[in-house]
Scaffold this active site. Structure first.
Site, PDB file in Angstrom:
ATOM      1  N   LYS A 145      70.177 -19.283 -41.848  1.00 23.08           N
ATOM      2  CA  LYS A 145      69.156 -20.239 -42.315  1.00 23.08           C
ATOM      3  C   LYS A 145      69.340 -21.585 -41.627  1.00 23.08           C
ATOM      4  O   LYS A 145      68.371 -22.195 -41.165  1.00 23.08           O
ATOM      5  CB  LYS A 145      69.254 -20.422 -43.834  1.00 23.08           C
ATOM      6  CG  LYS A 145      68.734 -19.237 -44.622  1.00 23.08           C
ATOM      7  CD  LYS A 145      69.065 -19.344 -46.101  1.00 23.08           C
ATOM      8  CE  LYS A 145      68.756 -18.028 -46.798  1.00 23.08           C
ATOM      9  NZ  LYS A 145      69.168 -17.958 -48.192  1.00 23.08           N
ATOM     10  N   ASP A 204      62.931 -22.583 -52.581  1.00 26.58           N
ATOM     11  CA  ASP A 204      63.151 -21.171 -52.900  1.00 26.58           C
ATOM     12  C   ASP A 204      62.134 -20.674 -53.927  1.00 26.58           C
ATOM     13  O   ASP A 204      61.975 -19.467 -54.118  1.00 26.58           O
ATOM     14  CB  ASP A 204      64.553 -20.984 -53.498  1.00 26.58           C
ATOM     15  CG  ASP A 204      65.501 -20.265 -52.557  1.00 26.58           C
ATOM     16  OD1 ASP A 204      65.019 -19.473 -51.730  1.00 26.58           O
ATOM     17  OD2 ASP A 204      66.712 -20.498 -52.677  1.00 26.58           O
ATOM     18  N   GLN A 239      72.337 -21.136 -52.434  1.00 26.05           N
ATOM     19  CA  GLN A 239      72.471 -19.703 -52.143  1.00 26.05           C
ATOM     20  C   GLN A 239      72.981 -18.954 -53.374  1.00 26.05           C
ATOM     21  O   GLN A 239      73.964 -19.346 -53.997  1.00 26.05           O
ATOM     22  CB  GLN A 239      73.420 -19.486 -50.957  1.00 26.05           C
ATOM     23  CG  GLN A 239      73.571 -18.043 -50.532  1.00 26.05           C
ATOM     24  CD  GLN A 239      72.286 -17.420 -49.986  1.00 26.05           C
ATOM     25  OE1 GLN A 239      71.437 -18.104 -49.421  1.00 26.05           O
ATOM     26  NE2 GLN A 239      72.136 -16.117 -50.166  1.00 26.05           N
TER      27      GLN A 239
END
Ligand code: GUN
Length: 315
Positions: free
Chosen positions: A54, A121, A98
């Protein structure tokens, strides 16, 4: 015998990343560099490789990436303090925590701490709720990636029967909701199946579009697929393989070799949905930078903003 067309997620992801790189270059000329704040706690190898990919993807399209690693022993307060710093940093437009977090941490409290405006997200309950009622929101990356693969491959969801196998908060639930929305990327008839579904095949065989996100290697076999269906495999399962240097290889939730003889189009694993997830994270971060700078999103395939007048009833 006809063999399914392969839906090349890598190519579609590269196309979208090129569009984003051009957009980032234009924004930089106006003094805005989209920035992503990344939080990784602990040393899970799969999470490390996702996060590194990422961060690298951000830099490749000219974005700024604020990389943060905390040890597995980090306390809830330390993680919350880091999220708060990123919430208040004007160079950071999107925040990614994450998952999964180490077990001693309270994941939902951490996700709730991310400012919804920076929740690229799409995991904050405010974004989830806005997505469900069709208001502008950050769409979760994997479901949005699946919709982009379908749209950019000419697969119409409008009026189609889509069967989703899996009900996770990250993929199945949001995907089913997005497909229901009355807009160009949705308007499908949606059936959601899960581990409690009896006679799974009787549902999957009804699908015009079958999307599998169950986390069970090769669970969908050819007898469970209608001739000519479009099959999207979200599964990423590590199977041990002594012939590989890494000691494993990736397989999907779909038995690719047999299902490709029945389907009309199919995504491979790897190289299907996987590359789209990071791409849509970049997309959301560029979007966040535009919104925080007060601009409207006018890109093609932008997430539906205000529903058109005629669609407001959601009927
Ligand atoms: N872990 C597995 N998938 C994801 C994702 O899409 N976002 C985050 N933050 N963590 C994940």
């Amino acid at each position: 015998m006809k063999i399914a067309e392969i839906l090349d997620g890598k190519k579609i992801a590269a196309d979208i990343r090129a569009e984003l790189a051009a957009e980032v270059a234009r924004m930089k000329q106006r003094g805005i560099t989209p920035g992503l704040g990344v939080v990784l706690v602990g040393d899970d190898p799969a999470s490390h490789s996702y996060v590194t990919a990422k961060e690298q993807a951000c830099r490749e399209i000219g974005m700024y990436s604020d990389d943060n690693r905390l040890p597995a022993s980090a306390s809830q307060q330390e993680v919350l303090a880091l999220v708060e710093r990123l919430n208040n940093d004007p160079c950071v437009h999107g925040i990614l925590v994450q998952l999964p977090l180490p077990r001693h941490l309270n994941e939902s409290e951490v996700l709730l701490a991310v400012r919804p405006e920076k929740d690229v997200d799409g995991f904050h309950p405010v974004n989830v709720g806005r997505m469900v009622i069709g208001e502008p929101a950050y769409w979760p990356c994997t479901p949005h990636g699946v919709l982009q693969i379908l749209a950019r491959s000419g697969v119409k969801t409008d009026g189609a029967h889509v069967v989703v196998v899996g009900r996770s908060n990250i993929v199945g639930k949001p995907l089913a909701n997005l497909l229901l929305q009355k807009n160009a990327l949705g308007n499908a008839t949606v059936t959601v199946c899960h581990t409690g579904t009896r006679d799974l095949g009787s549902f999957t065989r009804q699908a015009d579009i079958l999307i599998v996100a169950a986390g069970r290697p090769r669970m969908i076999t050819a007898d469970m697929v209608r001739e000519g269906a479009v099959v999207i495999d979200v599964g990423v399962n590590r199977m041990s393989d002594a012939s590989r240097k890494s000691g494993f290889r990736l397989v999907g939730d779909v038995d690719f070799d047999t299902v490709r003889l029945k389907a009309s189009k199919i995504t491979p694993v790897p190289g299907g949905v996987g590359p789209m997830t990071i791409t849509m994270l970049l997309y959301n971060t560029v979007e966040a930078a535009r919104r925080l700078a007060g601009a409207k999103d006018e890109r093609p395939n932008a997430p539906a903003s205000k529903p058109a007048e005629a669609e407001k009833t959601n009927t």
